[in-house]
Structure formats: C-alpha cells, structure tokens
Design a protein around this motif. Structure first.
Motif, PDB file in Angstrom:
ATOM      1  N   ARG A  92      97.328  62.078  47.922  1.00 32.64           N
ATOM      2  CA  ARG A  92      98.134  63.100  48.069  1.00 32.64           C
ATOM      3  C   ARG A  92      98.864  62.810  49.561  1.00 32.64           C
ATOM      4  O   ARG A  92     100.253  63.140  49.503  1.00 32.64           O
ATOM      5  CB  ARG A  92      97.414  64.534  48.136  1.00 32.64           C
ATOM      6  N   ALA A  93      98.225  62.707  50.314  1.00 35.00           N
ATOM      7  CA  ALA A  93      98.799  62.411  51.680  1.00 35.00           C
ATOM      8  C   ALA A  93      99.554  61.159  52.037  1.00 35.00           C
ATOM      9  O   ALA A  93      99.787  60.795  53.120  1.00 35.00           O
ATOM     10  CB  ALA A  93      97.582  62.858  52.869  1.00 35.00           C
ATOM     11  N   PHE A  94      99.275  60.310  51.053  1.00 34.35           N
ATOM     12  CA  PHE A  94      99.764  58.858  51.143  1.00 34.35           C
ATOM     13  C   PHE A  94     101.431  58.820  51.823  1.00 34.35           C
ATOM     14  O   PHE A  94     102.167  59.343  51.157  1.00 34.35           O
ATOM     15  CB  PHE A  94      99.798  57.977  50.054  1.00 34.35           C
ATOM     16  N   HIS A  95     101.373  58.258  52.979  1.00 32.05           N
ATOM     17  CA  HIS A  95     102.725  58.374  53.672  1.00 32.05           C
ATOM     18  C   HIS A  95     104.073  57.473  52.783  1.00 32.05           C
ATOM     19  O   HIS A  95     103.730  56.341  52.546  1.00 32.05           O
ATOM     20  CB  HIS A  95     102.670  57.867  54.989  1.00 32.05           C
ATOM     21  N   PRO A  96     104.977  58.128  52.661  1.00 30.04           N
ATOM     22  CA  PRO A  96     106.108  57.247  52.011  1.00 30.04           C
ATOM     23  C   PRO A  96     106.795  56.008  52.776  1.00 30.04           C
ATOM     24  O   PRO A  96     107.402  55.526  52.441  1.00 30.04           O
ATOM     25  CB  PRO A  96     107.218  58.376  51.902  1.00 30.04           C
ATOM     26  N   GLY A  97     106.255  55.871  54.057  1.00 33.38           N
ATOM     27  CA  GLY A  97     106.689  54.678  54.979  1.00 33.38           C
ATOM     28  C   GLY A  97     106.165  53.652  54.921  1.00 33.38           C
ATOM     29  O   GLY A  97     106.239  52.812  55.632  1.00 33.38           O
ATOM     30  N   TRP A  98     104.819  53.655  54.000  1.00 35.24           N
ATOM     31  CA  TRP A  98     104.028  52.271  54.097  1.00 35.24           C
ATOM     32  C   TRP A  98     104.748  51.074  53.825  1.00 35.24           C
ATOM     33  O   TRP A  98     104.318  50.021  54.211  1.00 35.24           O
ATOM     34  CB  TRP A  98     102.820  52.444  53.119  1.00 35.24           C
ATOM     35  N   PHE A  99     105.831  51.128  53.028  1.00 33.26           N
ATOM     36  CA  PHE A  99     106.529  49.974  52.633  1.00 33.26           C
ATOM     37  C   PHE A  99     107.186  49.228  54.109  1.00 33.26           C
ATOM     38  O   PHE A  99     107.645  48.121  53.939  1.00 33.26           O
ATOM     39  CB  PHE A  99     107.650  50.106  51.505  1.00 33.26           C
ATOM     40  N   SER A 100     107.267  49.944  55.083  1.00 30.42           N
ATOM     41  CA  SER A 100     107.636  49.287  56.496  1.00 30.42           C
ATOM     42  C   SER A 100     106.643  48.262  56.601  1.00 30.42           C
ATOM     43  O   SER A 100     107.052  47.189  57.673  1.00 30.42           O
ATOM     44  CB  SER A 100     107.703  50.405  57.465  1.00 30.42           C
ATOM     45  N   VAL A 101     105.692  48.141  56.138  1.00 30.23           N
ATOM     46  CA  VAL A 101     104.657  46.957  56.617  1.00 30.23           C
ATOM     47  C   VAL A 101     104.847  45.869  55.801  1.00 30.23           C
ATOM     48  O   VAL A 101     104.998  44.695  56.453  1.00 30.23           O
ATOM     49  CB  VAL A 101     103.102  47.360  55.993  1.00 30.23           C
ATOM     50  N   VAL A 102     105.671  46.079  54.967  1.00 33.85           N
ATOM     51  CA  VAL A 102     106.158  44.799  53.971  1.00 33.85           C
ATOM     52  C   VAL A 102     107.349  44.251  54.714  1.00 33.85           C
ATOM     53  O   VAL A 102     107.625  42.928  54.944  1.00 33.85           O
ATOM     54  CB  VAL A 102     106.480  45.079  52.482  1.00 33.85           C
ATOM     55  N   MET A 103     108.212  45.363  55.118  1.00 43.77           N
ATOM     56  CA  MET A 103     109.417  44.755  55.899  1.00 43.77           C
ATOM     57  C   MET A 103     108.985  43.998  57.071  1.00 43.77           C
ATOM     58  O   MET A 103     109.658  42.987  57.441  1.00 43.77           O
ATOM     59  CB  MET A 103     110.284  46.074  56.063  1.00 43.77           C
ATOM     60  N   GLY A 104     108.292  44.740  57.931  1.00 47.21           N
ATOM     61  CA  GLY A 104     107.741  43.956  59.313  1.00 47.21           C
ATOM     62  C   GLY A 104     107.231  42.680  59.245  1.00 47.21           C
ATOM     63  O   GLY A 104     107.225  41.706  59.959  1.00 47.21           O
ATOM     64  N   THR A 105     106.568  42.618  58.103  1.00 46.13           N
ATOM     65  CA  THR A 105     105.543  41.068  57.844  1.00 46.13           C
ATOM     66  C   THR A 105     106.676  40.038  57.378  1.00 46.13           C
ATOM     67  O   THR A 105     106.617  38.816  57.779  1.00 46.13           O
ATOM     68  CB  THR A 105     104.646  41.514  56.779  1.00 46.13           C
ATOM     69  N   VAL A 106     107.794  40.505  56.466  1.00 47.58           N
ATOM     70  CA  VAL A 106     108.640  39.706  55.985  1.00 47.58           C
ATOM     71  C   VAL A 106     109.408  39.031  57.059  1.00 47.58           C
ATOM     72  O   VAL A 106     109.634  37.732  57.341  1.00 47.58           O
ATOM     73  CB  VAL A 106     109.461  40.126  54.818  1.00 47.58           C
ATOM     74  N   ILE A 107     109.909  39.946  57.961  1.00 48.12           N
ATOM     75  CA  ILE A 107     110.810  39.461  59.029  1.00 48.12           C
ATOM     76  C   ILE A 107     110.084  38.507  59.906  1.00 48.12           C
ATOM     77  O   ILE A 107     110.858  37.379  60.562  1.00 48.12           O
ATOM     78  CB  ILE A 107     111.575  40.824  59.834  1.00 48.12           C
ATOM     79  N   VAL A 108     108.710  38.865  60.109  1.00 49.12           N
ATOM     80  CA  VAL A 108     108.004  37.556  61.206  1.00 49.12           C
ATOM     81  C   VAL A 108     108.330  36.559  60.436  1.00 49.12           C
ATOM     82  O   VAL A 108     108.435  35.112  61.074  1.00 49.12           O
ATOM     83  CB  VAL A 108     106.528  38.102  61.225  1.00 49.12           C
ATOM     84  N   GLY A 109     107.991  36.135  59.047  1.00 49.88           N
ATOM     85  CA  GLY A 109     108.066  34.899  58.375  1.00 49.88           C
ATOM     86  C   GLY A 109     109.462  34.295  58.521  1.00 49.88           C
ATOM     87  O   GLY A 109     109.759  33.271  58.577  1.00 49.88           O
ATOM     88  N   VAL A 110     110.593  35.163  58.384  1.00 49.83           N
ATOM     89  CA  VAL A 110     111.974  34.803  58.453  1.00 49.83           C
ATOM     90  C   VAL A 110     112.244  34.097  59.921  1.00 49.83           C
ATOM     91  O   VAL A 110     112.802  33.078  60.068  1.00 49.83           O
ATOM     92  CB  VAL A 110     112.964  35.689  58.031  1.00 49.83           C
TER      93      VAL A 110
END
Length: 395
Positions: free
Chosen positions: A45-63
């Motif tokens: 229930r308390a799962f934060h809607p911003g967790w996909f920022s983890v994906v964004m931050g990880t991809v940009i390191v790769g790019v």
C-alpha cells in the motif's frame, strides 16, 4: 519555520507534514506507518510511485559510460561493456519494480489515486513512462552490441509506442490535478514537478532511432512529432522554473527529504540539449538546403541551454552542502533524483564537447560521468541497506 533545522528531515509520508499539511488526505483505512513497514499488505500500500527513477538513474549511467567519457581509444571496449551491463541491469530492475507497482494499482487503487492528487508525490507517476522511454534510449544506444539492428528497432518502437502516450497522459493528469486542487499552496512547488516535462523531451530521443527504418513520409511525421514533444517539455519546464524559483525565494527551503528535487532541473536542461543536437543531425535529409543552418542554430541553442545547467548545477550543489551541514539527507526513494538529471547533463556535456571538438569540455563531461557513477554507487548502497532493514518501504 525559517531554517532547515526547523523542518522535518523525513521523506514524504502519508500523514500531514510541514510540506503537505494543507493539502494531504489520508485514504480511508490506510494502515499506520508501523503496519506499512511491517506487513506485506501495508508495504504494498505504501509503495512509492517514484521507484522507477531507479531505472532511469541506472540506464543513464550506462548511456554515459557507453560514450567513453574522455574519448580515450584504449578504454572504448571497457566503456562499452560497462554501458551494456548497466542498461541490462536497468531492464531487470524495471521488471522487478513493475510487479509491486502494478499490484498496488490493482489492490490499493485508493492509495494510488491519493498519491496522484498529491502536489508533492503526484508528479512521480511520470517516472513509469520515463523509465520505458529512457530504457528505449538505452537499448538504442547499446543494443546493436548484443542484438540485431532489427531487434533493436522493434524493441525501441514497442517501448516508445507504450511510453510516449503514457508520458503525455501522466503530464496532463498531473497538471489537471494541480489546476483543480482546492487547497494547494505555493510551498508545494518543488523540482519533482519537472519530471513530466523532462519525459516529454525524452520522446524525440526514442523516435530518432526509428527514422532510418521508415520511409520519407513516416520520417517527416516522426520528426514533426519529435519537435512537438520537445516543445511541450521545454516550454512547460520554463513555466515551472518560474514557479519553483518563486517558491524557493519566498518560502523556507524544502525539508531534507525533498532536497534531491533541487537537482531535477538538470534533467530537462540535459535532455533538451541532447535532443536539439540529435534532431538536427537526424533531420538532415529532410532540411534540404537549410540543413546547415538548422544544425548551427541547434548547436547554439543547445549550448545556451547547457549554460543554464552550469548555473543550476553550482547553485544546487551549494544548497545541498547547506543541507549536509544541517543534518544530512535521510534515505528515501527521492535520492535517486540525483542520478538521472546529473547523468543527462553529463551526456549533454560529452555530446557538446564532440560537436564543438573541445577537449576541455570533453574532460568536464568525463568528470561529471565519474561523479555520476560515484553518486549511483552511494545511492544504490543506501537503497540496498534500506531494503535490508525495511525502511525502504516507509514514507
């Protein structure tokens, strides 16, 4: 409140806080924080809607890594390997995060809807389409190292077809929520509001890789759509910059839990600079005799936008030092807000360095890329520790 010490140094919570007490409602039947942290149902229930920022931050390191910061020939292979590894890691993380994210929407729709209408948390829903689009950019960048060109095209096209409409919808829904909110205050404005605009600016970067695979008519449509999406994102960013600037001038600084949002403005700046440069290059066959003029104007405009990023980066760094001197930054998923914006700005710096053929700017981009990697490691370590202790699910 007039100083940072007087502000709560916690992440955004369900209960009212100094940032949200004028506009936040707790959904009926919401579990207390202790229950949310201690049971699977409460955690979901308390799962934060911003967790996909983890994906964004990880991809940009790769790019950034795949671009071989510093442009040293002896490090090309290693840089490409690191880039591929981070993009694949991001894809795996996206799948893992999608499971609880979607389950929460199904089983706790009231809590998800409350988050959508919240002026602080609502913009974080845009991280879902952002993650899809940034992953598309990541695979367009490193994909041909691990799969065929056709497979890359199909994967990028699918992610764009899903992510672009969701990006537009999330931006409109959040704006509608702000416009119709009855009790919102100017103190609610924060850098998280820049997320929907930056997602719109990412759309051109996912459409550009499709241009070589389509005919002239479809190519013109993709180019037109790219510039339209760029316009939506950039102009909204400029409008919101004025709002956030007003908030920072006339109100106390946000609580320490929202400190990472001060950096998010680098995202539209970095992605905007990249988009201008890549659109000019990709659209070259369509400009005819004007191609050279378009390229020069795009290069100059990208450099002007990048220059704003220098001011933004230095100012945000000074404010973050202030936070660190007054108690530091508590753990929260918002810490991932440091990664993608800095990464986008690092990639923009590297791209500008190569367009201008300037070695000094190249090494500035390399330094930013190294800083990005270090910040990613710190935030990832704090996230793993928070998951281990259970504090990652508390708000």
């Amino acid at each position: 409140m007039s100083t940072i010490e007087q502000m709560p140094s916690t992440e955004v919570r369900w209960a009212p806080s100094a940032e949200t007490d004028d506009h936040r409602e707790i959904p009926p039947g919401s579990p207390p924080d202790e229950v949310a942290a201690g049971t699977p149902l409460g955690t979901l229930r308390a799962f934060h809607p911003g967790w996909f920022s983890v994906v964004m931050g990880t991809v940009i390191v790769g790019v950034a890594a795949y671009m071989n910061p510093g442009n040293v020939s002896s490090t090309v292979t290693a840089a490409h390997d690191v880039g591929v590894a981070f993009v694949l890691l991001a894809a795996a993380l996206a799948v893992l995060i999608a499971v609880p994210y979607l389950l929460r929407l199904v089983h706790h729709g009231d809590a998800a809807l409350t988050d959508l209408h919240d002026p602080v948390v609502g913009a974080m829903y845009a991280t879902l389409p952002a993650a899809l689009l940034v992953l598309a950019v990541g695979f367009a960048t490193v994909g041909q190292t691990i799969m065929s060109a056709h497979a890359v095209f199909v994967l990028v096209a699918i992610m764009t077809a899903v992510g672009a409409p969701l990006a537009f919808a999330s931006g409109v829904l959040f704006a509608y929520s702000l416009f119709t909110h009855e009790r919102i205050s100017s103190e609610s404005a924060n850098g998280g509001w820049f997320i929907p605009p930056v997602v719109a600016i990412i759309i051109p970067l996912t459409l550009i890789p499709l241009l070589p695979h389509v005919g002239p008519a479809a190519g013109r449509l993709l180019l037109l759509t790219s510039y339209g999406a760029f316009g939506i994102g950039l102009l909204l960013f400029l409008l919101l910059t004025a709002v956030v600037f007003f908030r920072l001038v006339f109100h106390p600084l946000p609580s320490a839990g929202l400190a990472p949002t001060l950096v998010i403005g680098l995202g539209p700046i970095g992605v905007g600079s990249i988009a201008l440069l890549r659109l000019a290059a990709a659209g070259h066959p369509y400009w005819g005799a004007s191609a050279g003029v378009v390229q020069i104007l795009s290069q100059l405009s990208a450099t002007v936008l990048w220059g704003l990023g220098v001011w933004w980066l230095v100012t945000a760094a000074a404010l973050l030092v202030r936070y660190l001197r007054h108690g530091g930054l508590p753990y929260g998923v918002g810490l991932w807000g440091f990664t993608f914006p800095l990464g986008a700005y690092a990639v923009a710096t590297l791209q500008l360095a190569r367009v201008w053929q300037d070695i000094t700017l190249e090494w500035v981009g390399a330094a930013l890329s190294l800083g990005l990697l270090l910040i990613w490691l710190v935030v990832a370590a704090r996230t793993l520790n928070a998951i281990r202790t259970g504090t990652a699910w508390q708000r």
